[in-house]
Design a protein around this motif. Structure first.
Motif, PDB file in Angstrom:
ATOM      1  N   LEU A 231      -0.623  16.457  -2.631  1.00 43.83           N
ATOM      2  CA  LEU A 231      -0.597  16.960  -4.009  1.00 43.83           C
ATOM      3  C   LEU A 231      -0.695  15.822  -5.025  1.00 43.83           C
ATOM      4  N   LEU A 232      -1.658  14.945  -4.800  1.00 44.21           N
ATOM      5  CA  LEU A 232      -1.942  13.804  -5.681  1.00 44.21           C
ATOM      6  C   LEU A 232      -0.803  12.792  -5.738  1.00 44.21           C
ATOM      7  N   ARG A 233       0.134  12.859  -4.821  1.00 42.91           N
ATOM      8  CA  ARG A 233       1.204  11.857  -4.758  1.00 42.91           C
ATOM      9  C   ARG A 233       0.836  10.772  -3.748  1.00 42.91           C
ATOM     10  N   SER A 234       1.544   9.659  -3.838  1.00 45.91           N
ATOM     11  CA  SER A 234       1.297   8.540  -2.940  1.00 45.91           C
ATOM     12  C   SER A 234       2.571   8.185  -2.184  1.00 45.91           C
ATOM     13  N   ILE A 235       2.476   8.079  -0.876  1.00 49.18           N
ATOM     14  CA  ILE A 235       3.629   7.715  -0.052  1.00 49.18           C
ATOM     15  C   ILE A 235       3.902   6.213  -0.188  1.00 49.18           C
ATOM     16  N   SER A 236       5.126   5.878  -0.558  1.00 49.47           N
ATOM     17  CA  SER A 236       5.494   4.467  -0.725  1.00 49.47           C
ATOM     18  C   SER A 236       6.106   3.881   0.549  1.00 49.47           C
ATOM     19  N   GLN A 237       6.846   4.697   1.304  1.00 46.01           N
ATOM     20  CA  GLN A 237       7.415   4.242   2.569  1.00 46.01           C
ATOM     21  C   GLN A 237       7.685   5.444   3.475  1.00 46.01           C
ATOM     22  N   GLU A 239       9.609   6.593   7.582  1.00 42.54           N
ATOM     23  CA  GLU A 239      10.527   6.196   8.647  1.00 42.54           C
ATOM     24  C   GLU A 239      10.476   7.240   9.760  1.00 42.54           C
ATOM     25  N   MET A 240      10.225   6.781  10.978  1.00 44.86           N
ATOM     26  CA  MET A 240      10.195   7.666  12.136  1.00 44.86           C
ATOM     27  C   MET A 240      11.512   7.542  12.889  1.00 44.86           C
ATOM     28  N   ARG A 241      12.085   8.705  13.246  1.00 44.20           N
ATOM     29  CA  ARG A 241      13.308   8.741  14.044  1.00 44.20           C
ATOM     30  C   ARG A 241      13.124   9.708  15.210  1.00 44.20           C
ATOM     31  N   ASP A 242      14.141   9.787  16.063  1.00 41.44           N
ATOM     32  CA  ASP A 242      14.020  10.622  17.261  1.00 41.44           C
ATOM     33  C   ASP A 242      13.891  12.106  16.924  1.00 41.44           C
ATOM     34  N   GLY A 243      14.533  12.554  15.844  1.00 40.00           N
ATOM     35  CA  GLY A 243      14.531  13.983  15.532  1.00 40.00           C
ATOM     36  C   GLY A 243      13.724  14.377  14.321  1.00 40.00           C
ATOM     37  N   PHE A 244      13.318  13.402  13.497  1.00 37.58           N
ATOM     38  CA  PHE A 244      12.562  13.735  12.289  1.00 37.58           C
ATOM     39  C   PHE A 244      11.802  12.510  11.789  1.00 37.58           C
ATOM     40  N   ILE A 245      10.901  12.755  10.832  1.00 38.06           N
ATOM     41  CA  ILE A 245      10.134  11.687  10.184  1.00 38.06           C
ATOM     42  C   ILE A 245      10.245  11.894   8.677  1.00 38.06           C
ATOM     43  N   ASN A 246      10.630  10.870   7.951  1.00 44.78           N
ATOM     44  CA  ASN A 246      10.758  10.938   6.497  1.00 44.78           C
ATOM     45  C   ASN A 246       9.578  10.235   5.830  1.00 44.78           C
ATOM     46  N   PHE A 247       8.979  10.923   4.844  1.00 48.32           N
ATOM     47  CA  PHE A 247       7.894  10.354   4.048  1.00 48.32           C
ATOM     48  C   PHE A 247       8.331  10.373   2.586  1.00 48.32           C
ATOM     49  N   TYR A 248       8.450   9.199   1.950  1.00 49.51           N
ATOM     50  CA  TYR A 248       8.953   9.092   0.583  1.00 49.51           C
ATOM     51  C   TYR A 248       7.798   8.885  -0.399  1.00 49.51           C
ATOM     52  N   ALA A 249       7.805   9.694  -1.463  1.00 53.14           N
ATOM     53  CA  ALA A 249       6.815   9.573  -2.525  1.00 53.14           C
ATOM     54  C   ALA A 249       7.541   9.659  -3.863  1.00 53.14           C
ATOM     55  N   GLY A 250       8.063   8.520  -4.336  1.00 50.29           N
ATOM     56  CA  GLY A 250       8.814   8.518  -5.588  1.00 50.29           C
ATOM     57  C   GLY A 250      10.093   9.318  -5.457  1.00 50.29           C
ATOM     58  N   SER A 251      10.241  10.355  -6.299  1.00 54.26           N
ATOM     59  CA  SER A 251      11.445  11.188  -6.285  1.00 54.26           C
ATOM     60  C   SER A 251      11.361  12.327  -5.279  1.00 54.26           C
ATOM     61  N   LYS A 252      10.286  12.380  -4.521  1.00 51.69           N
ATOM     62  CA  LYS A 252      10.084  13.484  -3.580  1.00 51.69           C
ATOM     63  C   LYS A 252      10.103  12.951  -2.150  1.00 51.69           C
TER      64      LYS A 252
END
Length: 270
Positions: A231-237, A239-252
């Motif tokens: 949605l026109l956002r950019s992932i800044s960082q 993190e992959m873990r055993d049970g989930f993966i986090n994708f950070y895009a600013g406040s989202k």
């Protein structure tokens, strides 16, 4: 009285002695190395170190490039910061390059051979449980569960970026992503249309791919792919873990849960 004739005879004696001494000094060196003047000989000093030969002028009919050839395969580096805490990964597979062939040695001591006749190898590496080779016309992958090198075809593309995980490998061109899956011993292809690769990561059975337009998570055993539009956002960082993966895009935050195999959107400003 000193005469001129006597002086000429006296002066000849040192010249003759010097000439004889120079000739005697040259004799041992000529016999010690009879090929001393052969241009193809490599010379060695008294401690056995190879001395550098003087640079020779190339033959006028030979084309010698004045600049080094540019590499057409580079190792991919993630754009977004990868915060994954990767465990120690031991490489349990290896290959040996023979005459027009590659032999992979698997963890169970079996061998898998591939003939490279007619192919020029551009990149090769082993890591974790897989080995990958890129030639001018084929992609090749092998894992510890393989019975043969799996071949993937590439056509009309000159430049590639490569990345290695311990269960999956990536070859990226400007138009496509080629992913080697060690669980299925298969190459998957993902088209890139109006987007470019920004990140690639592999932890255990999951692969995370970030482009300028979307997030892709691949489950290697099932080959299932799960997609989230950015949605026109950019992932800044990420993190992959055993049970989930986090994708950070600013406040989202987009969280991919392995158990539900779905993305959850979280607003970090709440």
């Amino acid at each position: 009285m000193f005469s001129w004739s006597h002086s000429k005879q006296t002066l000849k004696l040192p010249v003759v002695i010097i000439g004889i001494s120079v000739s005697i000094g040259l004799i041992p060196s000529l016999f010690a190395n009879p090929d001393h003047y052969d241009g193809d000989i490599h010379y060695y000093d008294t401690v056995g170190q190879n001395r550098q030969r003087p640079q020779q002028r190339p033959h006028p009919d030979l084309h010698v490039p004045s600049v080094p050839v540019k590499q057409d395969i580079t190792v991919f580096s993630n754009g977004p910061t990868d915060k994954t805490a990767y465990p120690y990964i031991q490489t349990t597979i290896n290959f040996v390059e023979g005459h027009l062939s590659f032999k992979a040695f698997l963890s169970d001591s079996s061998e898998v051979s591939y003939s490279t006749r007619g192919e020029h190898i551009r990149y090769s590496k082993c890591f974790g449980d897989i080995c990958m080779i890129v030639s001018q016309k084929n992609l090749l992958g092998v894992s510890n569960t393989s019975t043969e090198w799996e071949k993937g075809h590439i056509f009309g593309e000159e430049r590639y970026q490569v990345a290695m995980g311990h269960k999956a490998a990536l070859v990226a061109s400007e138009r496509k992503l080629y992913i080697y899956n060690s669980y299925t011993n298969h190459w998957d292809t993902i088209s890139l249309e109006q987007e470019s690769l920004r990140a690639f990561a592999n932890l255990h059975e999951k692969v995370a791919i970030i482009t300028t337009r979307r997030i892709l998570v691949m489950d290697l055993p099932t080959e299932m792919q799960f997609e989230q539009n950015l949605l026109l956002r950019s992932i800044s960082q990420f993190e992959m873990r055993d049970g989930f993966i986090n994708f950070y895009a600013g406040s989202k935050l987009w969280m991919f849960r392995h158990q539900t195999e779905a993305f959850e959107e979280v607003d970090l400003m709440d």
